[in-house]
Design an enzyme around this catalytic site. Sequence first.
Site, short mmCIF file in Angstrom:
data_model
loop_
_atom_site.label_atom_id
_atom_site.label_comp_id
_atom_site.label_asym_id
_atom_site.label_seq_id
_atom_site.Cartn_x
_atom_site.Cartn_y
_atom_site.Cartn_z
CG PHE A 1 20.70 -12.44 -4.50
CD1 PHE A 1 21.96 -12.48 -5.05
CD2 PHE A 1 20.40 -13.30 -3.45
CE1 PHE A 1 22.92 -13.37 -4.57
CE2 PHE A 1 21.33 -14.20 -2.96
CZ PHE A 1 22.60 -14.24 -3.53
CD GLU A 2 13.60 -15.54 -5.60
OE1 GLU A 2 12.61 -15.36 -4.89
OE2 GLU A 2 13.54 -16.09 -6.72
CB ILE A 3 20.72 -18.94 -3.87
CG1 ILE A 3 21.63 -17.93 -4.58
CG2 ILE A 3 21.28 -20.35 -4.02
CD1 ILE A 3 23.05 -17.90 -4.06
CG HIS B 1 9.14 -16.17 -4.93
ND1 HIS B 1 10.26 -16.25 -5.72
CD2 HIS B 1 8.15 -16.77 -5.62
CE1 HIS B 1 9.95 -16.87 -6.85
NE2 HIS B 1 8.68 -17.20 -6.81
#
Length: 483
Positions: free
Chosen positions: A312-314, A349
């Site tokens: 999950f990344e925004i 990341h």
Amino acid sequence: MSSWLPIHTKEKFYSYSPSRVLRHRVCKVNRAVLCLALAVTSLISIHSLLRYTRPGYAHLTSVSNISSHFQWPAVTPSNNTLSEPLALEGMSDHESASNATRRANAVMLMLARNSDLADAMVSVGELEERFNKRFGYPWVFLNEVPFTDEFKEKISALISGPVSFGLIPSEDWYQPSWIDEEKASANRAQMVAENVIYGGSVSYRNMCRFNSGFFYRHPLVRPYKWYWRVEPNVHFSCDVDYDPFVYMEDNDKLYGFTITLYEWPKTVATLWDAVKEFTEKNPQHLAPNNSMKYLSGDGGANYNMCHFWSNFEIANMELWRGEAYSKFFEHLESKGGFYYERWGDAPVHSIGAGLFARKDQIHFFDDIGYQHHPFQHCPRNAAVRRAKNCSCSPFQTFGESPASFLFLSPSSFPYHASVPRPGVGAGAVQRDRSTPLSSSGVMHDRARRACIDCQRSTKLTQPPCADYNAYSCLRKWEEVLRS
């Protein structure tokens, strides 16, 4: 009654038959009521079980979802007191308001295989229903081989906005020719022997490398600034009634997450050495007020294994496209650690965002309910859960309650008896046991008992209930953010 009966027989019958008939009718009514009660109880029990075990069912049967299919008459307020969005106690502005017109330059992004079709449909269907049907953001799907017509047709039917399907260039996906395959193969075999998850998989390493340094360069993704990473077979348990892209843009955020935990040390044995080598040569790229304290407990000498779970990344892709991260990834790539070890895109990341962005530019989406097996996050605020029609339980939120480990198998834990956990062991400073782990003493007590039972059944030498912060990095992150 037959007329041929004698008079005295008729009198006797009539004198007693009303009570008999009444008792008979009462018994019939009682049986009917009992059967109805049993049927209703059974239905409620089945509904409750499905609601807590099947997020998709819970959402489909919710009042808000059912009412959305009907055109209810609009109510015009008699004054201006209701013209502003209702702010619930405990909710921030971005949680209680939605933006119906403005859009960010953003894309919904999924890396998938043709064999992932059913799982991809689950993820896309839930996120469209919970969020994107109101905002219409485009989707991009990427694959190392061409998507089948069936995949494209079935996925497109679920999506409210534009959709594109792209092929990943082979040079961005496959293991580079300069990698020493003999060395890489030997290291993979060693990880398999040590039971490291995906330890023997080359395709998993391809994916980690691609997500670390190439997805944002793909021609279909390059036009966009923001992305929401979505994986097959994940679940979204709450309505997202505002635009997280616009919120992040307006509040100078660069990276958003829902779950943070520890990495397997054996998969990143030399990663931090490479990080230190880069930062020592390029100190100008380090952001002021960064998140080094989240990544290291000793001023950067060692990596504590904390990372944001990147399924999950925004995030803002300009963070990855910028000079600092571009040079950082090139440095990591030159070490071959994606293949000689099993460097994941999550720690890469996380380290990149933690060092090249200010800590206040990283956002915890506490209000988004999300599940990727075996972990899930459920909003901690009860008002938020009610307002967003959440189908999840905070009792199962990873990092908030020891009971969140009750639903995991022993293989789900990143630290087994043979691997010391950070902050746990001889001489480690333990948390004060008098400090409550939960805002609810009752929930904490139930969670602790459940966790002890779980520990006994799985025979873990270091039970998660002893100090579950040793598995979740959420509280560490929140402490760093407050410092």
